[in-house]
Design a protein around this motif. Structure first.
Motif, short mmCIF file in Angstrom:
data_model
loop_
_atom_site.label_atom_id
_atom_site.label_comp_id
_atom_site.label_asym_id
_atom_site.label_seq_id
_atom_site.Cartn_x
_atom_site.Cartn_y
_atom_site.Cartn_z
N THR A 135 0.83 -1.14 0.17
CA THR A 135 0.06 -0.10 0.07
C THR A 135 0.80 1.36 -0.10
O THR A 135 0.44 2.39 -0.42
CB THR A 135 -1.02 0.00 1.17
OG1 THR A 135 -0.32 0.00 2.54
CG2 THR A 135 -1.99 -0.96 1.12
N HIS A 136 2.15 1.22 0.36
CA HIS A 136 2.99 2.27 0.54
C HIS A 136 3.97 2.58 -0.84
O HIS A 136 4.51 3.41 -0.96
CB HIS A 136 3.94 2.11 1.63
CG HIS A 136 3.24 2.14 2.89
ND1 HIS A 136 2.68 3.19 3.61
CD2 HIS A 136 3.15 0.94 3.58
CE1 HIS A 136 2.08 2.92 4.47
NE2 HIS A 136 2.05 1.50 4.66
N GLY A 137 3.98 1.63 -1.72
CA GLY A 137 4.67 1.78 -3.01
C GLY A 137 5.23 0.22 -3.13
O GLY A 137 5.00 -0.72 -2.89
N TYR A 138 6.41 0.39 -3.90
CA TYR A 138 7.15 -0.65 -4.18
C TYR A 138 8.31 -0.94 -3.62
O TYR A 138 9.07 0.01 -3.26
CB TYR A 138 7.59 -0.66 -5.84
CG TYR A 138 6.34 -0.73 -6.85
CD1 TYR A 138 5.85 -1.87 -7.35
CD2 TYR A 138 5.60 0.72 -7.17
CE1 TYR A 138 4.70 -1.77 -8.09
CE2 TYR A 138 4.67 0.59 -7.82
CZ TYR A 138 4.07 -0.57 -8.54
OH TYR A 138 3.00 -0.41 -8.96
N HIS A 139 8.81 -2.19 -3.19
CA HIS A 139 9.75 -2.44 -2.04
C HIS A 139 10.72 -3.61 -2.86
O HIS A 139 10.27 -4.51 -3.39
CB HIS A 139 9.30 -2.95 -0.66
CG HIS A 139 8.19 -2.25 -0.09
ND1 HIS A 139 8.64 -1.39 0.83
CD2 HIS A 139 6.84 -2.15 -0.35
CE1 HIS A 139 7.65 -0.99 1.28
NE2 HIS A 139 6.52 -1.02 0.62
#
Length: 148
Positions: A135-139
């Motif tokens: 949900t916060h981006g790509y990791h």
């Protein structure tokens, strides 16, 4: 060897039902403990993990960072040393932890949001995950250790 060895544990929220989607560090840390012990290699039995990560808003940027990791280490089958991962995290990560080489320190099961926790607790020690979305981006995660 009686009935106790096969009895089911009463564990409040079971399986893959709805989990609170609050964003990340939620106070409901006890809820994630029902899924302990999902594999015989010890990956699902630890309580804490030590990790570094790279977070990018755009998929293209995380892929670029991952390619840099692959070109330097992963393509040879080698594990990325934390110091090298930290350099790339400092260069690419959009998370405040990027200034610390992506270091998240030790965190307990139940603290991080769904996919991030799943990947962090299932990546082998010393290994780097493939890029994934939360949900916060790509990791991309580097697992540095586990403990109970």
């Amino acid at each position: 060897m009686g009935k106790d060895s096969k009895s089911k544990e009463p564990s409040g929220s079971k399986g893959k039902g709805k989990q609170p989607s609050g964003g990340g560090a939620d106070d409901g840390g006890a809820k994630g403990k029902g899924k302990v012990g999902k594999s015989s290699d010890g990956l699902g039995t630890c309580t804490y993990v030590k990790a570094r990560h790279i977070l990018c808003e755009k998929q293209g940027k995380i892929n670029e960072a991952y390619k840099k990791l692959q070109d330097g280490w992963l393509s040879n089958g080698d594990k990325v040393p934390p110091a090298e991962f930290a350099k790339i995290a400092a260069e690419y990560s959009e998370c405040p932890s990027g200034k610390k080489g992506g270091d998240l320190g030790w965190f307990p099961r139940g603290k991080m949001a769904g996919p991030f926790q799943d990947v962090a607790f299932s990546t082998l020690i010393g290994a780097t995950s493939a890029p994934f979305k939360s949900t916060h981006g790509y990791h991309v995660i580097l697992c540095e250790g586990r403990k109970n």
